[in-house]
Design an enzyme around this catalytic site. Structure first.
Site, PDB file in Angstrom:
ATOM      1  N   LYS A 139       0.847  -1.198   0.000  1.00  0.00           N
ATOM      2  CA  LYS A 139       0.000   0.000   0.000  1.00  0.00           C
ATOM      3  C   LYS A 139       0.875   1.239   0.000  1.00  0.00           C
ATOM      4  CE  LYS A 139      -3.820   2.425   0.497  1.00  0.00           C
ATOM      5  NZ  LYS A 139      -4.868   2.386   1.486  1.00  0.00           N
ATOM      6  N   HIS A 177      -5.464  15.602   0.596  1.00  0.00           N
ATOM      7  CA  HIS A 177      -6.178  15.932   1.836  1.00  0.00           C
ATOM      8  C   HIS A 177      -6.716  17.364   1.861  1.00  0.00           C
ATOM      9  CE1 HIS A 177      -2.206  17.534   2.610  1.00  0.00           C
ATOM     10  NE2 HIS A 177      -2.722  18.245   3.587  1.00  0.00           N
ATOM     11  N   ASP A 277     -13.748   0.144   2.953  1.00  0.00           N
ATOM     12  CA  ASP A 277     -12.876   1.111   3.622  1.00  0.00           C
ATOM     13  C   ASP A 277     -13.351   1.316   5.065  1.00  0.00           C
ATOM     14  OD1 ASP A 277     -10.922   2.924   4.263  1.00  0.00           O
ATOM     15  OD2 ASP A 277     -11.657   4.525   2.959  1.00  0.00           O
ATOM     16  N   HIS A 281     -13.463   5.090  13.987  1.00  0.00           N
ATOM     17  CA  HIS A 281     -12.865   6.035  14.942  1.00  0.00           C
ATOM     18  C   HIS A 281     -13.865   6.201  16.070  1.00  0.00           C
ATOM     19  CE1 HIS A 281      -9.624   7.422  12.288  1.00  0.00           C
ATOM     20  NE2 HIS A 281     -10.509   7.431  11.303  1.00  0.00           N
TER      21      HIS A 281
HETATM   22  C1  NCD Z   1      -8.820   5.853   6.733  1.00  0.00           C
HETATM   23  C2  NCD Z   1      -8.436   5.593   8.196  1.00  0.00           C
HETATM   24  O1  NCD Z   1      -9.032   6.189   9.093  1.00  0.00           O
HETATM   25  O2  NCD Z   1      -7.545   4.775   8.429  1.00  0.00           O
HETATM   26  N1  NCD Z   1      -9.668   7.010   6.683  1.00  0.00           N
HETATM   27  C3  NCD Z   1     -10.495   7.384   5.683  1.00  0.00           C
HETATM   28  O3  NCD Z   1     -11.053   8.471   5.783  1.00  0.00           O
HETATM   29  N2  NCD Z   1     -10.729   6.622   4.639  1.00  0.00           N
HETATM   30  C4  NCD Z   1      -7.573   6.023   5.913  1.00  0.00           C
HETATM   31  C5  NCD Z   1      -7.763   5.905   4.414  1.00  0.00           C
HETATM   32  O4  NCD Z   1      -8.343   4.947   3.931  1.00  0.00           O
HETATM   33  O5  NCD Z   1      -7.265   6.779   3.685  1.00  0.00           O
HETATM   34 ZN    ZN Z   2      -8.884   3.150   4.082  1.00  0.00          ZN
HETATM   35 ZN    ZN Z   3      -7.028   5.788   1.786  1.00  0.00          ZN
END
Ligand code: NCD
Ligand code: ZN
Ligand code: ZN
Length: 397
Positions: A139, A177, A277, A281
């Protein structure tokens, strides 16, 4: 002991057809009609899929286990129908050395209830570790995201693309970002064009993580050896939802405008796979600006709801959450309901209506941007290696 899954509509790669599935010693031994087995799971009226494979999850262990760990994350996977997930390297303790990869493999083996595979993280100076670890996929972060794993030196990308075996996927986080949408898109597209230009010169395999606009897909499509994944949240949420979700709407790539979302749906035909994905959090971290959504427990139902609304076909969805993922990431014995394959099966009630309730989730983070949403289609039973782990909407592990 053999296990028979009887009378469901089985996914056979290009169609659904009524078939029984017989599993013995952890493997599928027969797909046919009027089969007999010791124990029977009744699947009449259900869709029978190979165990789903998610190529993009963040299970956060070790390093961020207050957000998720292998036990909670893998339980969420099973509830969502996934028997195999591929974990990302961007923890506070990143997967960037062989020792760390070995540690992760051992932890997952001890704690996870689904199969967990691993993406290895590339940095500006871990070329010898990549070689030593010899991972199945690499990655590379071309933009900043959670965890701060990002390539900073201009030649690191090229060096990794040259060094890593050409037939194993290098997974690209191309997303920038920047908060400003125009700037974000401009930088994201330029990151992608640059990486794909290099990959094309080398003729190597790459995989684009979380594509979020039609244009991004068009750019990626120009290079034949680039495969593409899309996350359900970009198909079902837009900037319109930011008002409702506040800081909980933050994700990379960011939620796009409705117009961009229409473009994403329109380009979906040429997408290779769906990835959750799953990036949990805590509520506290979200309030402080963390980016990412949990997704394991809602993704299949969202896609099936899309089928229900006539936006997409269920054969398309099944291919892109099973077989195609196994192909891209070279996962042997998974992704098909076929004799000789591993006995991973996900049985789905396509008509089951349910309302997402964040308090009932298995993920440790206990919130979701889809809270309260009415979905159609739900995982009913999950079998992994011939063992029933989830039955009648209940976890047994
Ligand atoms: C992902 C993370 O929190 O690890 N966050 C996100 O917003 N997708 C990281 C990522 O996949 O870029
Ligand atoms: Zn991710
Ligand atoms: Zn990512």
């Amino acid at each position: 002991m053999s296990l028979l899954i009887r009378g469901g509509k089985a996914f056979l790669g290009d169609r659904f057809e009524q078939k029984d599935i017989l599993i013995e010693d952890g493997r599928i031994v027969s797909v046919g009609n009027s089969l007999k087995g010791d124990e029977t799971v009744k699947a009449a009226g259900m869709l029978v899929l190979p165990g789903l494979i998610d190529p993009h999850v963040h299970l956060r262990e070790p390093g961020d286990t207050y957000k998720e760990d292998f036990a909670t994350g893998s339980r969420a996977a099973i509830v969502g129908g996934f028997t195999t997930v591929i974990d990302m390297p961007n923890n506070a303790i990143p997967t960037t050395t062989k020792a760390r990869l070995d540690e992760k493999i051992a932890l997952a083996k001890k704690k996870a209830v689904c199969d967990v595979l691993f993406h290895f993280g590339g940095t500006d100076d871990n070329f010898s570790e990549v070689k030593k670890a010899d991972p199945a996929s690499l990655k590379l972060y071309l933009g900043q995201t959670t965890g701060g794993l990002v390539l900073r030196q201009p030649f690191s990308l090229e060096k990794h693309l040259i060094n890593f075996p050409k037939d194993r996927p290098v997974v690209l986080h191309a997303c920038d970002h920047a908060e400003n949408e125009d700037e974000n898109l401009k930088n994201t597209y330029s990151n992608l064009e640059n990486a794909l230009g290099l990959a094309a010169k080398l003729g190597r395999k790459v995989h684009l993580a979380h594509a979020s606009t039609g244009k991004e897909i068009q750019i990626a499509r120009r290079y034949a050896r680039c495969t593409i994944e899309v996350a359900p949240h970009h198909l079902f949420l837009t900037t319109f939802d930011i008002e409702r979700l506040g800081p909980y709407a933050k994700v990379y790539p960011p939620l796009r405008s409705e117009q961009k979302q229409i473009g994403l749906w329109a380009a979906l035909d040429t997408v290779d796979c769906i990835a959750t994905d799953h990036a949990p959090h805590t509520v506290e971290d979200k309030e402080r600006g963390a980016a990412g959504f949990p997704g394991l427990e809602t993704s299949l139902s969202l896609m099936l709801t899309g089928c229900r609304r006539g936006l997409i076909d269920k054969i398309w969805v099944a291919q892109r959450m099973t077989e195609r993922v196994a192909d891209i990431f070279n996962i042997p014995g998974k992704g098909k309901l076929q004799a000789g394959f591993i006995g991973d099966v996900t049985i789905v009630d396509p008509r089951k209506k349910w309302k997402v309730d964040a308090t009932e989730l298995e993920t440790k983070c206990k919130w979701t941007p889809f809270d309260g949403m009415e979905l159609t289609g739900k995982v009913h039973t999950v079998v992994k290696g011939g063992e029933i782990l989830f039955e009648k909407y209940q976890l047994l592990v």
